[in-house]
Design a protein around this motif. Structure first.
Motif, PDB file in Angstrom:
ATOM      1  N   THR A  81       0.858  -1.279  -0.107  1.00 36.85           N
ATOM      2  CA  THR A  81       0.040   0.000  -0.153  1.00 36.85           C
ATOM      3  C   THR A  81       0.925   1.209   0.128  1.00 36.85           C
ATOM      4  OG1 THR A  81      -0.221   0.159   2.490  1.00 36.85           O
ATOM      5  CG2 THR A  81      -1.819  -1.138   1.089  1.00 36.85           C
ATOM      6  N   ARG A  82       2.167   1.224  -0.520  1.00 39.76           N
ATOM      7  CA  ARG A  82       2.873   2.148  -0.486  1.00 39.76           C
ATOM      8  C   ARG A  82       2.532   3.191  -1.673  1.00 39.76           C
ATOM      9  NH1 ARG A  82       8.656  -0.673  -0.099  1.00 39.76           N
ATOM     10  NH2 ARG A  82       7.570  -2.008  -1.406  1.00 39.76           N
ATOM     11  N   TRP A  83       2.421   4.555  -1.609  1.00 40.03           N
ATOM     12  CA  TRP A  83       1.805   5.609  -2.368  1.00 40.03           C
ATOM     13  C   TRP A  83       2.828   5.553  -3.622  1.00 40.03           C
ATOM     14  CZ3 TRP A  83       0.529  11.070  -0.847  1.00 40.03           C
ATOM     15  CH2 TRP A  83       0.209  11.805  -1.868  1.00 40.03           C
ATOM     16  N   LEU A  84       2.754   5.008  -4.626  1.00 34.78           N
ATOM     17  CA  LEU A  84       3.669   5.209  -5.859  1.00 34.78           C
ATOM     18  C   LEU A  84       3.503   6.595  -6.761  1.00 34.78           C
ATOM     19  CD1 LEU A  84       3.624   1.561  -7.025  1.00 34.78           C
ATOM     20  CD2 LEU A  84       5.302   2.667  -5.411  1.00 34.78           C
ATOM     21  N   PRO A 106       5.080   3.297   4.318  1.00 33.06           N
ATOM     22  CA  PRO A 106       3.876   2.267   4.821  1.00 33.06           C
ATOM     23  C   PRO A 106       4.089   0.911   4.399  1.00 33.06           C
ATOM     24  CG  PRO A 106       3.189   4.469   3.799  1.00 33.06           C
ATOM     25  CD  PRO A 106       4.643   4.279   3.441  1.00 33.06           C
ATOM     26  N   SER A 107       3.663   0.070   5.309  1.00 31.94           N
ATOM     27  CA  SER A 107       3.711  -1.289   5.173  1.00 31.94           C
ATOM     28  C   SER A 107       2.478  -1.862   5.869  1.00 31.94           C
ATOM     29  CB  SER A 107       4.901  -1.739   6.135  1.00 31.94           C
ATOM     30  OG  SER A 107       4.802  -3.167   6.133  1.00 31.94           O
ATOM     31  N   PHE A 108       1.750  -2.650   4.732  1.00 27.61           N
ATOM     32  CA  PHE A 108       0.492  -3.358   4.999  1.00 27.61           C
ATOM     33  C   PHE A 108       0.813  -4.647   5.884  1.00 27.61           C
ATOM     34  CE2 PHE A 108      -3.354  -5.860   4.067  1.00 27.61           C
ATOM     35  CZ  PHE A 108      -4.181  -4.738   4.345  1.00 27.61           C
ATOM     36  N   SER A 109       2.011  -5.316   5.575  1.00 28.70           N
ATOM     37  CA  SER A 109       2.267  -6.282   6.500  1.00 28.70           C
ATOM     38  C   SER A 109       2.674  -6.189   7.574  1.00 28.70           C
ATOM     39  CB  SER A 109       3.556  -7.050   5.612  1.00 28.70           C
ATOM     40  OG  SER A 109       3.266  -7.506   4.330  1.00 28.70           O
ATOM     41  N   ASP A 117       1.284   0.439  12.358  1.00 25.28           N
ATOM     42  CA  ASP A 117       2.458   0.501  11.261  1.00 25.28           C
ATOM     43  C   ASP A 117       2.820   2.266  11.421  1.00 25.28           C
ATOM     44  OD1 ASP A 117       4.206   0.645   9.083  1.00 25.28           O
ATOM     45  OD2 ASP A 117       2.525   1.149   7.839  1.00 25.28           O
ATOM     46  N   ASP A 118       3.937   2.533  11.577  1.00 26.84           N
ATOM     47  CA  ASP A 118       4.324   3.921  11.311  1.00 26.84           C
ATOM     48  C   ASP A 118       5.118   4.144  10.375  1.00 26.84           C
ATOM     49  OD1 ASP A 118       3.497   4.481  14.177  1.00 26.84           O
ATOM     50  OD2 ASP A 118       5.634   3.509  15.121  1.00 26.84           O
ATOM     51  N   ARG A 179      -8.088  -7.495   4.174  1.00 32.13           N
ATOM     52  CA  ARG A 179      -6.942  -8.342   4.202  1.00 32.13           C
ATOM     53  C   ARG A 179      -6.827  -9.147   2.882  1.00 32.13           C
ATOM     54  NH1 ARG A 179      -4.532 -10.322   9.353  1.00 32.13           N
ATOM     55  NH2 ARG A 179      -5.454  -8.901  10.973  1.00 32.13           N
ATOM     56  N   LYS A 180      -8.032  -9.385   2.233  1.00 33.00           N
ATOM     57  CA  LYS A 180      -7.950 -10.183   1.106  1.00 33.00           C
ATOM     58  C   LYS A 180      -7.617  -9.464  -0.170  1.00 33.00           C
ATOM     59  CE  LYS A 180     -11.374 -12.542  -2.044  1.00 33.00           C
ATOM     60  NZ  LYS A 180     -12.775 -13.041  -2.250  1.00 33.00           N
ATOM     61  N   TYR A 181      -7.860  -7.848  -0.200  1.00 31.91           N
ATOM     62  CA  TYR A 181      -7.467  -7.209  -1.160  1.00 31.91           C
ATOM     63  C   TYR A 181      -6.204  -6.425  -0.876  1.00 31.91           C
ATOM     64  CZ  TYR A 181     -12.163  -8.902  -2.973  1.00 31.91           C
ATOM     65  OH  TYR A 181     -13.198  -9.683  -3.420  1.00 31.91           O
TER      66      TYR A 181
END
Length: 254
Positions: A81-84, A106-109, A117-118, A179-181
């Motif tokens: 989910t990092r803003w590219l 950011p890290s969704f994991s 997540d900070d 979590r799925k998507y």
């Protein structure tokens, strides 16, 4: 995207996307080589189409947001989910992630494994130059279902600084994750800029449409549109904050 591209290159690529996107069509058509997999109807007369492109790295995701006048925002994130990159069709602003200047993307994991997540990352815009975003997401432990799609709630806080280190905006509130998507969805939020303008809004999802559903891949929003027209003169002016592309609220745009 593994590195920051120049504004010129970003504009050229996004210009190609614009030419492939219908501005006011009833159905959303993604660029060639891309496929829509989910359409989300949101409060406040908005609809979002989520799509993936074969040429992108695995896990990358695009979202096209539309209101009653057509597409107004595109976002591109990776599997964490990092803003590219993001594109505002209203203003022509293109904002892109700068990995070299970012301390902690950011890290969704990490959010799923640690419950929090900070992040502290930098983007560069063809309009506003450098922007630094510092914030955190935290799982609340609460789950719910919207239109039979399982979601979990988070709380978040986000600060936006300009290239001089001055805070220009803050955002706080709740959002939803799947979590799925591996995506975020907007919830009830509060935005304040350095001029003292405050906007509170709730752009939560109302309905999810998938292939085979009547509303799948539509570009026409269905919820609160009459209310938005009635309250058009009463609603606050949209204030300037480029949203995290992982989660979007139209009210936070200029």
């Amino acid at each position: 995207m593994h590195a920051m591209r120049s504004n010129f290159l970003g504009m050229a690529i996004c210009g190609g996307l614009f030419s492939a996107l219908p501005a006011h069509a009833a159905d959303f058509k993604p660029p060639q080589g891309c496929e829509v997999f989910m359409t989300v109807q949101m409060h406040n007369c908005q609809v979002a189409n989520y799509y993936r492109c074969a040429a992108d790295p695995e896990g990358d995701l695009w979202t096209a947001f539309a209101d009653g006048e057509g597409i107004y925002y595109l976002s591109h994130i990776d599997s964490e989910t990092r803003w590219l990159e993001s594109v505002s069709t209203d203003t022509g602003e293109i904002e892109m992630f700068d990995p070299g200047a970012s301390k902690d993307a950011p890290s969704f994991s990490a959010l799923l494994s640690d419950g929090k997540d900070d992040y502290d990352f930098v983007t560069r815009s063809n309009y506003r130059g450098l922007r630094r975003y510092v914030g955190s997401d935290a799982l609340t432990g609460n789950s719910l279902s919207i239109d039979d799609v399982p979601l979990e709630t988070i709380t978040f806080d986000l600060r936006e600084d300009d290239q001089n280190g001055q805070t220009v905006a803050t955002r706080t509130g709740t959002q939803y994750i799947s979590r799925k998507y591996r995506v975020f969805f907007s919830g009830a939020e509060r935005f304040e800029n350095d001029q003292g303008d405050v906007v509170s809004y709730d752009d939560s999802p109302v309905r999810f449409d998938f292939p085979g559903d009547p509303g799948f891949s539509t570009e026409t929003p269905e919820y609160d549109c009459d209310l938005m027209m009635t309250e058009a003169d009463l609603r606050p002016t949209r204030v300037s904050l480029a949203p995290l592309s992982r989660s979007f609220s139209k009210e936070a745009l200029q």
